[in-house]
Design an enzyme around this catalytic site. Sequence first.
Site, PDB file in Angstrom:
ATOM      1  N   ASP A 120      52.942 -19.748 -43.170  1.00 14.62           N
ATOM      2  CA  ASP A 120      52.219 -20.166 -44.369  1.00 14.62           C
ATOM      3  C   ASP A 120      50.776 -19.727 -44.227  1.00 14.62           C
ATOM      4  O   ASP A 120      50.238 -19.679 -43.121  1.00 14.62           O
ATOM      5  CB  ASP A 120      52.293 -21.686 -44.547  1.00 14.62           C
ATOM      6  N   ASP A 138      57.170 -19.617 -51.366  1.00 17.75           N
ATOM      7  CA  ASP A 138      57.049 -20.957 -51.934  1.00 17.75           C
ATOM      8  C   ASP A 138      56.600 -20.899 -53.401  1.00 17.75           C
ATOM      9  O   ASP A 138      57.094 -21.655 -54.246  1.00 17.75           O
ATOM     10  CB  ASP A 138      56.049 -21.792 -51.130  1.00 17.75           C
TER      11      ASP A 138
END
Length: 163
Positions: A120, A138
Amino acid sequence: MKKYSLAGIIAAVIIILDQVTKIAVRNNLELWSSKTLIPDYFNLVYVVNKGAAFGFLNRGDISWQRTFFIVVTIISLGAITMLLKSTNDKDFFQISGLGFILGGAIGNLIDRILYGEVTDFLDIYVGTYHWPAFNVADIAICLGALAMIISIYRNKSNAPDTV
């Protein structure tokens, strides 16, 4: 354009964008580092997550989450494929939504298989209040869910009254 082609192209673009951006982050930032891009609002970070959304099951004291999330994702890919098969060829929002979700799921699945965790790197915040870091996959999953909601709303409003 046929629904499988449209969903496949969207998924492929998402997978490529997701993996290219993650590779750039892994190659240019140190793990757990942060670079401020917009003070008090946006950082580029390099963090990893063994769990799911919002850090669910992101714990070092359990070892089964990698296998669990790989299996769940593969089952989900099957469900997405079945939904796509039953989707009306003219339902652009549902087809696109499924393509976005498919691409996002595969993007994060690649990370889980190769690294055992998901990279991330986008950190949005206001002052000291941070949204959990996320990635292109995401974003795609969220956009896909939004497109699916729009599809459901449009199909409901176009359905004849049966009272």
